[in-house]
Scaffold this motif. Sequence first.
Motif, PDB file in Angstrom:
ATOM      1  N   THR A  96     -35.930  32.512 -15.959  1.00 37.30           N
ATOM      2  CA  THR A  96     -35.119  33.104 -17.017  1.00 37.30           C
ATOM      3  C   THR A  96     -35.956  33.223 -18.287  1.00 37.30           C
ATOM      4  OG1 THR A  96     -34.231  31.121 -18.110  1.00 37.30           O
ATOM      5  CG2 THR A  96     -33.192  31.792 -16.029  1.00 37.30           C
ATOM      6  N   TRP A 299     -17.745  39.676 -21.096  1.00 36.06           N
ATOM      7  CA  TRP A 299     -18.510  39.124 -19.992  1.00 36.06           C
ATOM      8  C   TRP A 299     -18.901  40.258 -19.026  1.00 36.06           C
ATOM      9  CZ3 TRP A 299     -19.427  33.883 -20.366  1.00 36.06           C
ATOM     10  CH2 TRP A 299     -18.629  33.188 -21.286  1.00 36.06           C
ATOM     11  N   LYS A 302     -24.059  41.118 -14.122  1.00 37.10           N
ATOM     12  CA  LYS A 302     -25.295  41.880 -13.970  1.00 37.10           C
ATOM     13  C   LYS A 302     -25.749  41.979 -12.514  1.00 37.10           C
ATOM     14  CE  LYS A 302     -27.165  42.914 -17.355  1.00 37.10           C
ATOM     15  NZ  LYS A 302     -26.982  44.026 -18.314  1.00 37.10           N
ATOM     16  N   VAL A 346     -25.727  36.400 -12.172  1.00 35.57           N
ATOM     17  CA  VAL A 346     -26.175  36.568 -13.551  1.00 35.57           C
ATOM     18  C   VAL A 346     -25.050  37.224 -14.347  1.00 35.57           C
ATOM     19  CG1 VAL A 346     -27.947  37.498 -15.070  1.00 35.57           C
ATOM     20  CG2 VAL A 346     -28.540  36.856 -12.719  1.00 35.57           C
ATOM     21  N   GLU A 348     -23.763  38.085 -18.365  1.00 33.59           N
ATOM     22  CA  GLU A 348     -24.144  38.164 -19.770  1.00 33.59           C
ATOM     23  C   GLU A 348     -22.891  38.153 -20.634  1.00 33.59           C
ATOM     24  OE1 GLU A 348     -27.555  40.654 -21.113  1.00 33.59           O
ATOM     25  OE2 GLU A 348     -25.977  41.706 -22.229  1.00 33.59           O
ATOM     26  N   ASN A 350     -21.515  38.614 -24.468  1.00 36.18           N
ATOM     27  CA  ASN A 350     -21.817  39.124 -25.799  1.00 36.18           C
ATOM     28  C   ASN A 350     -20.609  38.929 -26.700  1.00 36.18           C
ATOM     29  OD1 ASN A 350     -24.576  40.637 -25.798  1.00 36.18           O
ATOM     30  ND2 ASN A 350     -23.599  41.211 -23.858  1.00 36.18           N
ATOM     31  N   LYS A 361     -24.983  35.708 -28.056  1.00 35.68           N
ATOM     32  CA  LYS A 361     -25.108  36.112 -26.654  1.00 35.68           C
ATOM     33  C   LYS A 361     -25.484  34.907 -25.820  1.00 35.68           C
ATOM     34  CE  LYS A 361     -28.663  38.447 -24.797  1.00 35.68           C
ATOM     35  NZ  LYS A 361     -29.595  39.544 -24.428  1.00 35.68           N
ATOM     36  N   ARG A 362     -24.995  34.904 -24.596  1.00 38.79           N
ATOM     37  CA  ARG A 362     -25.389  33.903 -23.616  1.00 38.79           C
ATOM     38  C   ARG A 362     -25.726  34.627 -22.315  1.00 38.79           C
ATOM     39  NH1 ARG A 362     -20.704  30.109 -25.909  1.00 38.79           N
ATOM     40  NH2 ARG A 362     -21.641  28.054 -25.597  1.00 38.79           N
ATOM     41  N   SER A 363     -26.791  34.201 -21.669  1.00 34.83           N
ATOM     42  CA  SER A 363     -27.109  34.677 -20.322  1.00 34.83           C
ATOM     43  C   SER A 363     -26.924  33.504 -19.371  1.00 34.83           C
ATOM     44  CB  SER A 363     -28.544  35.207 -20.246  1.00 34.83           C
ATOM     45  OG  SER A 363     -28.703  36.342 -21.061  1.00 34.83           O
ATOM     46  N   TYR A 365     -26.732  31.799 -15.555  1.00 33.85           N
ATOM     47  CA  TYR A 365     -27.261  31.888 -14.191  1.00 33.85           C
ATOM     48  C   TYR A 365     -26.512  30.853 -13.370  1.00 33.85           C
ATOM     49  CZ  TYR A 365     -30.830  34.555 -16.604  1.00 33.85           C
ATOM     50  OH  TYR A 365     -31.478  35.497 -17.379  1.00 33.85           O
TER      51      TYR A 365
END
Length: 451
Positions: A96, A299, A302, A346, A348, A350, A361-363, A365
């Motif tokens: 990541t 949300w 991805k 994944v 994302e 925002n 923002k958060r990504s 996993y």
Amino acid sequence: MKYLTLIPALLTLVSLNVTAKVTPEEASKIGKELTPLGAEMAANEAGTIPAWTGGLNSQNMPKSPDFGRPVNPFADEKPLFTITAKNMADYQDNLTQGQIAMFKKYPDYRMPVYKTHRTVAYPDSIYPLIEQNAQSASLIESGYGLVDFDTTIPFPIPNNGLEVVWNHITRFRGGSAVRVATAIPVQSGGAFVPVKITDRLVWPEYLEGGRDADKDKNVLFYYLQRITAPARLTGTALLIHETIDQFEEARRAWVYNSGQRRVRRAPNVAYDGPGAGTDGLRTTDNYDMYNGSPDRYEWTLKGKKEIYIPYNAYPLLNTELEYDELIGAGHLNPDYLRYELHRVWVVEANIKSGSRHIYSKRSLYIDEDSWGASVIDHFDNRGELWKVSEAHNIQFYDVDTPWMVAETLHDLDSGRYLVTGLSNEEPSFIKWGGKATRKDFTSAALRRVGR
């Protein structure tokens, strides 16, 4: 970023206000093409991720002397290779953004990569509930609550990012457990003072008498936390009734402050409110990697990706290790870490227009086998990468439960980090089961444990 192709049932994203349940034909894939939790059953094409064959469970593993500290089934294994700052570029497709930043910031950081084992298993009694959820559970119109949902994993075949996040929030954690662990804020030079914590987590289904349709209406779980050291924090306690439909009713939270000697409602125990005993390093919704109402973010799903994530972290339970040996400047001692290649969802997140949070923002996993968030990259309000968190999970095979033995949260700006959940210097870690009643999760109970 390159993502794996989603399986056919997952290709269509649906509007949150008309979330479609999966068809019986799609649900029939559970237990066949998909594991009982909805992960892909098959190995990956390269063979570096094996097929799931049932995981480690109480039927196929010998009993451990201490169910709270299961014996490491992979103690004889050695790393296949080690990722370092020098060779990181060779592996960056499976890392990541936050993990890559760790190598760049800390030249001594290492990531030992081991053979992948798909160890996750739930109790057999849980699997039919998840299969039924696939055809019955849905999001309410706003997306911030659930209906027709039973116990855990409402969306084993998810259609959007919010459904994946709800799977993380509701994932099975043994039903009833008491933990004795530590939260350790670590300064940039490596200095630390452990904060000792005892907490209790119980799903209504595991209370004496089971779930009550009226008394437990809209309750996902009950949670009680007490700080027992250092002296300046001793007696601080927290009680939470986590709600399922958070649009209708926000989380109920109370705190007991030993200095004031009184219980008060605590609406700030949510979102980016500060986490107690963490030296300002953690927000409330950083705990358990991510928790609480998802209403402040958009949300986006991805896809799937193969990532090196902490997994089967049994060495972190070793009681022969002291915290001084595990904790160093910038990061944990890599000699005691274990990473494996796994498929992750994944997602994302925002920040919504008009909403406020210190993370724009958060990504996320999220491990496909357990639905636990394994790595989360956090971005500040300038859109710059700020923090990275990792969950070091194991399979508690004696009780058919995957859960963390530690989670880390690294501030890439300050060089400080927080590690939560270590228990190496504690006489015990987790006690599973045990009798609990609703009276154990009242404001009166909070006052007693605080005193």
